[in-house]
Scaffold this active site. Structure first.
Site, mmCIF file in Angstrom:
data_model
loop_
_atom_site.group_PDB
_atom_site.id
_atom_site.type_symbol
_atom_site.label_atom_id
_atom_site.label_comp_id
_atom_site.label_asym_id
_atom_site.label_seq_id
_atom_site.Cartn_x
_atom_site.Cartn_y
_atom_site.Cartn_z
ATOM 1 N N GLY A 1 -8.542 -25.049 -4.057
ATOM 2 C CA GLY A 1 -9.877 -25.151 -4.657
ATOM 3 C C GLY A 1 -11.014 -25.295 -3.675
ATOM 4 C CG HIS B 1 -0.403 0.265 2.519
ATOM 5 N ND1 HIS B 1 -0.115 -0.737 3.418
ATOM 6 C CD2 HIS B 1 -0.066 1.427 3.144
ATOM 7 C CE1 HIS B 1 0.366 -0.214 4.527
ATOM 8 N NE2 HIS B 1 0.409 1.097 4.388
ATOM 9 C CG ASP C 1 0.051 -4.070 2.879
ATOM 10 O OD1 ASP C 1 0.304 -3.461 1.815
ATOM 11 O OD2 ASP C 1 -0.070 -3.483 3.973
ATOM 12 N N GLY D 1 3.553 6.433 8.171
ATOM 13 C CA GLY D 1 4.928 6.590 7.724
ATOM 14 C C GLY D 1 5.808 5.438 8.175
ATOM 15 C CG ASN D 2 6.496 3.739 12.163
ATOM 16 O OD1 ASN D 2 5.967 4.470 13.001
ATOM 17 N ND2 ASN D 2 7.793 3.487 12.163
ATOM 18 C CB SER D 3 3.326 1.690 6.133
ATOM 19 O OG SER D 3 2.139 1.871 6.848
#
Length: 489
Positions: A300, A131, A161, A242-244
């Site tokens: 499946g 992200h 992510d 901002g730590n992401s």
């Protein structure tokens, strides 16, 4: 979800301290212990002087030694490999022609974004969150000393992510990767990154400290990263915007997770931070470097959707099979609709979240032993994990930047597609995503007035209509239908 707008392809407290009386009496009694008031000798006895206490300064070397801890050592090891990831996205906006003629908006709005990342190979390979870089038209990376490099996106895995970017540099400091499988609840954790970016005025990453609050957390609520996060590490180390993408580090100075999201009613850290386990991250990074995409394990099986009112209720609803895709590993292993999955890979399964978490631990080609509850008895079966069916299906390239796959029964059941036929958008360039509005996972069901049943038919219909004028596409997204229009150049 609101309809996707048609986008033209052609340019368009006073605290009072009160000591209890009992406490005062107790202190007096303790102070008079061993003295009898009726004893005259006792009345004239002189108590020995109290022993003097040390009043000199503490040696400086003792202070210096006490300042250095496992945490400071861990930070010194990892911080040089932590970077700031800066992005820019270009957004199309409606323009008033009168405003444009007067020098106003040009039809584009540029937005800056920022996150964190860490170097995993000394030749410039960097891990961050998906992200952070999704939709970015340009990405750059700032090092600890302020040196900035242009970066290219190697691959993105929205499901987990995670993203990998690369810079053209050599002999870079590398973060040592640890293991998340043996994390201990209560052990130290250190979150390193760039909260609020350059608002703080420099490139050096900041550090926050906490503990592992829990492991195996499943989230489906208000998280800053959006979406659903499965089998996460929970920490009370402060994580802020901002730590992401920055590393979550243990006391040994090893990266054990990728900071990804927070649960917060206010948007700021409230001590509920979450990180993607590093064991999973390693697998995804290997896939992205080798294939450019993550190979998601597929068996499946589609589970029943629980009819519950809260996420807490989901924890005990069980994992009941609703559909088995034809030709899938599950069908070959003998899984049936109505079976309840009670364990997978030697770990218990109590709900759909835990089932999805078990799948995330797998690599394509591995075998997965599971236990089913059927008619009151346990049935053990083993499945060989395959690639998702759309990965191995033939691809048709349209408009040079759009890859389509014909929708099959296996794809339709696996993805929960409403349309009986059509073409699945397997891969799409940023340009077509921005200008036409198509996204990966959309299903093109109609071109103009023509219903389409295959990827090749979509290609042919676009060529015919594009030669005569505007091309109108009707497509399915999240079981809803939308329309977009564009012209060929």
């Amino acid at each position: 979800m609101p309809p996707v707008p048609a986008l033209p392809f052609s340019g368009r407290f006073r605290l009072t301290t009160r000591t209890p009386l009992v406490a005062l009496v107790t202190l007096v009694l303790v102070g008079c212990e061993g003295i009898n008031p009726s004893d005259s000798a006792a009345q004239t006895r002189t108590l020995p002087p109290s022993r003097p206490t040390a009043t000199g300064p503490v040696p400086a070397q003792n202070i210096d030694a006490s300042r250095r801890t496992a945490i400071t050592t861990a930070v010194e090891r990892v911080a040089p490999a932590v970077v700031t990831v800066q992005t820019e996205t270009v957004e199309r906006v409606r323009v008033d022609m009168f405003e444009y003629l007067l020098g106003g908006r040009s039809g584009e709005r540029r937005n800056a974004g920022i996150g964190s990342g860490f170097i995993v190979r000394n030749d410039g390979v960097i891990v961050t969150n998906a992200h952070v870089v999704m939709g970015a038209t340009s990405v750059s990376v700032a090092m600890l000393d302020g040196t900035t490099y242009r970066a290219t996106i190697v691959g993105v895995d929205e499901t987990n992510d995670l993203a990998v970017v690369r810079i053209d540099a050599r002999d870079l400091p590398v973060a040592q990767l640890g293991r998340s499988s043996d994390l201990i609840v209560g052990e130290w954790t250190i979150a390193i990154g760039n909260p609020f970016g350059f608002v703080l005025g420099n490139n050096e990453p900041s550090v926050s400290v906490g503990v592992v609050s829990a492991v195996g957390r499943n989230l489906a609520g208000q998280t800053s990263g959006g979406g659903v996060y499965i089998d996460m590490i929970q920490t009370d180390a402060a994580i802020n915007p901002g730590n992401s993408g920055g590393p979550l580090v243990n006391a040994n100075g090893e990266v054990v997770g990728v900071n990804s999201s927070i649960y917060s009613p206010s948007g700021g850290s409230v001590g509920l931070g979450f990180a993607i386990p590093i064991d999973r991250t390693k697998r995804i990074v290997e896939d992205l470097l080798e294939h450019g995409v993550a190979r998601h394990p597929w068996v499946g099986i589609r589970l029943e959707t629980p009819q519950v009112q809260s996420a807490r209720e989901v924890a005990s609803v069980g994992a009941v099979v609703a559909r088995v895709a034809p030709g899938s590993p599950a069908e070959r292993a003998g899984v049936r609709v109505g079976d309840q999955i009670t364990s997978a890979g030697g770990r218990g399964v109590r709900n759909p979240f835990e089932w999805e978490a078990r799948l995330l631990d797998l690599r394509v080609g591995e075998s997965l032993p599971i236990t089913l509850r059927r008619a009151g008895r346990d049935v053990p079966v083993t499945m060989r994990v395959d690639d998702a069916p759309e990965v191995t299906a033939p691809k048709v390239t349209v408009l040079r930047e759009l890859q389509l796959v014909t929708v099959t029964d296996a794809i339709r059941q696996e993805r929960g597609i409403a349309s009986n036929a059509g073409a699945l958008v397997f891969k799409v360039s940023d340009r077509i995503r921005d200008e036409i509005g198509l996204q990966e996972g959309d299903v093109i069901a109609q071109v103009g007035r023509t219903r389409v049943t295959s990827a090749q038919q979509v290609s042919e219909a676009i060529d015919r209509q594009g030669a005569r004028g505007a091309v109108v596409l009707v497509f399915e997204r999240n079981r809803q239908y939308f329309q977009t229009q564009f012209t060929l150049r």
